[in-house]
Design an enzyme around this catalytic site. Structure first.
Site, short mmCIF file in Angstrom:
data_model
loop_
_atom_site.label_atom_id
_atom_site.label_comp_id
_atom_site.label_asym_id
_atom_site.label_seq_id
_atom_site.Cartn_x
_atom_site.Cartn_y
_atom_site.Cartn_z
N ASP A 182 -33.05 -48.50 34.44
CA ASP A 182 -32.12 -48.15 35.51
C ASP A 182 -32.29 -49.17 36.62
OD1 ASP A 182 -31.10 -45.85 34.26
OD2 ASP A 182 -32.70 -44.59 35.06
N ASP A 190 -24.78 -45.20 32.42
CA ASP A 190 -24.54 -44.00 33.22
C ASP A 190 -23.15 -44.05 33.87
OD1 ASP A 190 -27.15 -43.24 32.60
OD2 ASP A 190 -27.97 -44.10 34.44
#
Length: 164
Positions: free
Chosen positions: A124, A142
Site C-alpha cells: 500500500d 483498492d
C-alpha cells in the site's frame, strides 16, 4: 468477429488494464520508495509511502493464524473472482456499466491477490488527507475495487435496473 467475442475481449482487456496499473505502480513503489517513507506529493494532502499489509483492508486480520489468512485472503478470493469473471464472460446480455464495474472489481482483486500469494502481503502506498477526512493507506487495486463497487452500487439505485 462476433459481438460476443468482442465483448469478452473487452472484459479481459479491462481486467488486465486494472491489474496492470496496480502491479506496475506497486513495483515502482517497491523499487523507489523506502519502507515507511513519508513523501508529501501535494502538501500534506497527498502522501506517498510504502507499507506492507499482511491483512485485508486497513490491516484487518493481520494477526489471524496463517491457515485462516490463506483461507480468507487467498482461497476465498480466488473462488469469488473466478465465479465473477465466469459470469460476466458468459452472460450475453449485460449492461455495459455493470461489465465495467465488475471488471474493475475483478482486476483490482486479482492485483491484491497476486501480492498476497507472491509476497505474503500487499503493498500500500497512497494516503489522502483533506481537512477532517483522512484515508487509510491504499493502492491502485483498492482504487479499482472501490470504483467498481461504487459504480455497481450507483447502478443498483437506478429506477430502470440494468440487466445482470
Amino acid at each position: 468477429m462476433s459481438s460476443t467475442r468482442i465483448r469478452r475481449w473487452g472484459i479481459i482487456v479491462l481486467v488486465i488494464l486494472n491489474f496492470g496499473c496496480d502491479q506496475i505502480s506497486k513495483n515502482v513503489v517497491r523499487k523507489e520508495v523506502s519502507p515507511n517513507d513519508y513523501i508529501q506529493v501535494v502538501g500534506d494532502s497527498f502522501i506517498l509511502t510504502n507499507v506492507e499489509n499482511s491483512g485485508a483492508m486497513l490491516g484487518f486480520g493481520q494477526n489471524f493464524p496463517p491457515i485462516l489468512k490463506i483461507a480468507l485472503f487467498q482461497v476465498l478470493p480466488i473462488m469469488v473472482l473466478l465465479v465473477l469473471l465466469y459470469r460476466i464472460l458468459k452472460k450475453k446480455e449485460m449492461n455495459l456499466w455493470l461489465i465495467v464495474g465488475f471488471a474493475f472489481v475483478i482486476g483490482g482483486g486479482i492485483g491484491n491477490l497476486v501480492d498476497r500469494i507472491a509476497y505474503g502481503s500487499v503493498t500500500d502506498f497512497f494516503q489522502i488527507k483533506l481537512g477532517f477526512l483522512k484515508t487509510g493507506i491504499f493502492n491502485m487495486a483498492d482504487v479499482s475495487v472501490t470504483s467498481g463497487v461504487l459504480l455497481l452500487l450507483l447502478l443498483s439505485f437506478r429506477k430502470d435496473k440494468p440487466v445482470i
